[in-house]
Design a protein around this motif. Structure first.
Motif, mmCIF file in Angstrom:
data_model
loop_
_atom_site.group_PDB
_atom_site.id
_atom_site.type_symbol
_atom_site.label_atom_id
_atom_site.label_comp_id
_atom_site.label_asym_id
_atom_site.label_seq_id
_atom_site.Cartn_x
_atom_site.Cartn_y
_atom_site.Cartn_z
ATOM 1 N N UNK A 218 0.814 -1.212 0.000
ATOM 2 C CA UNK A 218 0.000 0.000 0.000
ATOM 3 C C UNK A 218 0.849 1.263 0.000
ATOM 4 N N UNK A 219 1.725 1.408 0.983
ATOM 5 C CA UNK A 219 2.485 2.648 1.108
ATOM 6 C C UNK A 219 3.454 2.865 -0.047
ATOM 7 N N UNK A 220 4.200 1.845 -0.488
ATOM 8 C CA UNK A 220 5.051 2.079 -1.666
ATOM 9 C C UNK A 220 4.259 2.531 -2.887
ATOM 10 N N UNK A 221 3.091 1.921 -3.110
ATOM 11 C CA UNK A 221 2.298 2.304 -4.278
ATOM 12 C C UNK A 221 1.821 3.751 -4.176
ATOM 13 N N UNK A 222 1.307 4.134 -3.022
ATOM 14 C CA UNK A 222 0.805 5.497 -2.863
ATOM 15 C C UNK A 222 1.936 6.513 -2.980
ATOM 16 N N UNK A 223 3.062 6.237 -2.343
ATOM 17 C CA UNK A 223 4.186 7.167 -2.434
ATOM 18 C C UNK A 223 4.644 7.335 -3.880
ATOM 19 N N UNK A 224 4.704 6.241 -4.609
ATOM 20 C CA UNK A 224 5.155 6.304 -5.995
ATOM 21 C C UNK A 224 4.165 7.085 -6.853
ATOM 22 N N UNK A 225 2.863 6.845 -6.665
ATOM 23 C CA UNK A 225 1.858 7.580 -7.430
ATOM 24 C C UNK A 225 1.946 9.076 -7.165
ATOM 25 N N UNK A 226 2.224 9.427 -5.924
ATOM 26 C CA UNK A 226 2.245 10.835 -5.544
ATOM 27 C C UNK A 226 3.462 11.586 -6.080
ATOM 28 N N UNK A 227 4.458 10.877 -6.599
ATOM 29 C CA UNK A 227 5.640 11.543 -7.139
ATOM 30 C C UNK A 227 5.784 11.359 -8.650
ATOM 31 N N UNK A 228 4.729 10.881 -9.297
ATOM 32 C CA UNK A 228 4.798 10.693 -10.745
ATOM 33 C C UNK A 228 4.970 12.025 -11.468
ATOM 34 N N UNK A 229 5.631 12.025 -12.619
ATOM 35 C CA UNK A 229 5.775 13.255 -13.401
ATOM 36 C C UNK A 229 4.414 13.768 -13.872
ATOM 37 N N UNK A 230 4.339 15.065 -14.176
ATOM 38 C CA UNK A 230 3.084 15.603 -14.736
ATOM 39 C C UNK A 230 2.745 14.919 -16.060
ATOM 40 N N UNK A 231 1.463 14.929 -16.376
ATOM 41 C CA UNK A 231 0.971 14.417 -17.665
ATOM 42 C C UNK A 231 1.136 12.916 -17.830
ATOM 43 N N UNK A 232 1.306 12.194 -16.724
ATOM 44 C CA UNK A 232 1.178 10.734 -16.742
ATOM 45 C C UNK A 232 -0.252 10.396 -16.341
ATOM 46 N N UNK A 233 -0.941 9.636 -17.173
ATOM 47 C CA UNK A 233 -2.308 9.209 -16.841
ATOM 48 C C UNK A 233 -2.239 8.077 -15.826
ATOM 49 N N UNK A 234 -3.037 8.156 -14.771
ATOM 50 C CA UNK A 234 -3.139 7.088 -13.781
ATOM 51 C C UNK A 234 -4.531 6.495 -13.876
ATOM 52 N N UNK A 235 -4.606 5.259 -14.342
ATOM 53 C CA UNK A 235 -5.879 4.561 -14.535
ATOM 54 C C UNK A 235 -6.078 3.589 -13.384
ATOM 55 N N UNK A 236 -7.069 3.842 -12.565
ATOM 56 C CA UNK A 236 -7.354 2.993 -11.402
ATOM 57 C C UNK A 236 -8.524 2.073 -11.694
ATOM 58 N N UNK A 237 -8.262 0.769 -11.626
ATOM 59 C CA UNK A 237 -9.320 -0.250 -11.639
ATOM 60 C C UNK A 237 -9.397 -0.765 -10.207
ATOM 61 N N UNK A 238 -10.407 -0.347 -9.429
ATOM 62 C CA UNK A 238 -10.323 -0.475 -7.974
ATOM 63 C C UNK A 238 -10.481 -1.872 -7.416
ATOM 64 N N UNK A 239 -11.120 -2.773 -8.139
ATOM 65 C CA UNK A 239 -11.406 -4.122 -7.642
ATOM 66 C C UNK A 239 -12.384 -4.049 -6.467
ATOM 67 N N UNK A 240 -12.807 -5.202 -6.016
ATOM 68 C CA UNK A 240 -13.938 -5.258 -5.092
ATOM 69 C C UNK A 240 -13.619 -4.786 -3.690
ATOM 70 N N UNK A 241 -12.347 -4.819 -3.268
ATOM 71 C CA UNK A 241 -12.010 -4.505 -1.880
ATOM 72 C C UNK A 241 -11.619 -3.054 -1.638
ATOM 73 N N UNK A 242 -11.457 -2.274 -2.682
ATOM 74 C CA UNK A 242 -10.909 -0.927 -2.512
ATOM 75 C C UNK A 242 -11.778 -0.049 -1.615
ATOM 76 N N UNK A 243 -13.082 -0.096 -1.783
ATOM 77 C CA UNK A 243 -13.974 0.774 -1.010
ATOM 78 C C UNK A 243 -13.934 0.470 0.480
ATOM 79 N N UNK A 244 -13.480 -0.724 0.859
ATOM 80 C CA UNK A 244 -13.425 -1.101 2.275
ATOM 81 C C UNK A 244 -12.112 -0.719 2.936
#
Length: 322
Positions: A143-169
């Motif tokens: 979780x934390x590595x993924x979030x940290x990496x997403x938060x430092x991505x360069x501008x104009x990179x598209x981030x496509x989230x397919x949340x799967x069934x557990x994300x909302x929980x």
């Protein structure tokens, strides 16, 4: 050339076709069983078969499961950003496929070994599309590595989230950090309903994919694109305006496992080729329709196969691209 970079979990699927789940402690006989690469592999293969340069930024293991995943990716020219994780194999997903439902039992293996540095080996740049699956955001070491990496991505990179069934929980902080980094949301209708409820947004008709897409937009950054799939009914797309409905292409299904992944792979590849999100989603509807007529999760059609299928008189008049 912009690429599709998938950060999610490549697994091996053990698929069992069953008439119904057994009662607890009971038994059921599967009519068929098969083993194949799945998870992130499905989306990457679909993207590559539709003209995109695709790479796996997620981790993969040492052993027969990792070997199967790498062979499936290599067969369609998908690249790898990291060497195999030593001394641990990739996980498996046991897929119990009933006529009207799917149930998953998943182990955790090498795919959980991501770090900020390992993800960064993909070298994302402006124009790339980064795919994230919600399973990576389920409580655990990823979780934390993924979030940290997403938060430092360069501008104009598209981030496509397919949340799967557990994300909302997941905890609110995890959800909100992931949503803040998302530029494109793509999910099934049930997952859209769940995230709107979890974020406390206004309620809507839970059977209406157009209303769902408009509702999901309220929990995302203002400019985010929203795509909500509803199986054979097609999908709804919101791209800077009220959502529109794109009809599906109902088929007699052979295997629905991986249909959503095929939709996402065709979607992002078509978008990289220059199409609008609406046109890309319309083509993704066709790709998913073809996929459900084929056995196995990573069996998305090629771009040529979609062209031929869409031009066939059996599929009826096709709407013009947007």
């Amino acid at each position: 050339m912009p690429r599709v970079i998938h950060t999610g979990q490549a697994l091996v699927d053990y698929v069992l076709d069953v008439p119904a789940l057994p009662p607890r402690g009971g038994n059921v006989y599967a009519s068929t069983g098969r083993r194949s690469a799945g998870g992130a592999t499905n989306t990457l293969v679909a993207a590559a078969r539709n003209g995109a340069e695709a790479v796996l930024a997620g981790s993969h293991g040492t052993g027969e499961n990792g070997d199967l995943i790498r062979a499936a990716l290599a067969a369609d020219g998908v690249g790898l950003c990291s060497p195999p994780e030593p001394d641990v194999d990739s996980g498996i997903c046991i897929c119990l496929i009933e006529p009207d439902e799917r149930t998953f039992i998943t182990t955790r293996g090498a795919e959980r070994a991501i770090t900020v540095d390992s993800l960064d080996r993909s070298r994302p740049a402006a124009g790339d599309i980064v795919c994230v699956d919600g399973y990576t955001l389920v409580a655990g070491a990823t979780v934390e590595p993924m979030l940290q990496w997403l938060e430092q991505l360069p501008p104009d990179v598209e981030v496509v989230l397919d949340p799967a069934s557990d994300f909302a929980a997941q905890p609110r902080e995890v959800r909100e950090r992931a949503l803040a980094a998302t530029t494109v949301w793509t999910s099934n209708l049930a997952e859209a309903v769940d995230i709107v409820a979890a974020q406390g947004a206004a309620s809507f008709d839970a059977d209406d994919m157009v209303a769902a897409a408009d509702a999901v937009a309220r929990v995302l950054p203002r400019s985010a694109v929203v795509i909500v799939r509803d199986g054979p009914n097609g999908c709804a797309v919101r791209d800077g305006s009220p959502a529109v409905s794109l009809p599906g292409y109902p088929q007699e299904p052979v295997d629905t496992n991986g249909a959503g992944d095929a939709h996402t792979g065709v979607l992002v590849a078509t978008r990289l080729a220059g199409a609008s999100w609406v046109a890309a989603a319309r083509r993704a509807n066709a790709g998913a329709a073809i996929k459900v007529t084929r056995e196995g999760p990573a069996t998305a059609p090629t771009s040529t196969e979609i062209d031929v299928w869409l031009s066939g008189s059996a599929n009826g008049p096709q709407p013009a691209a947007v």
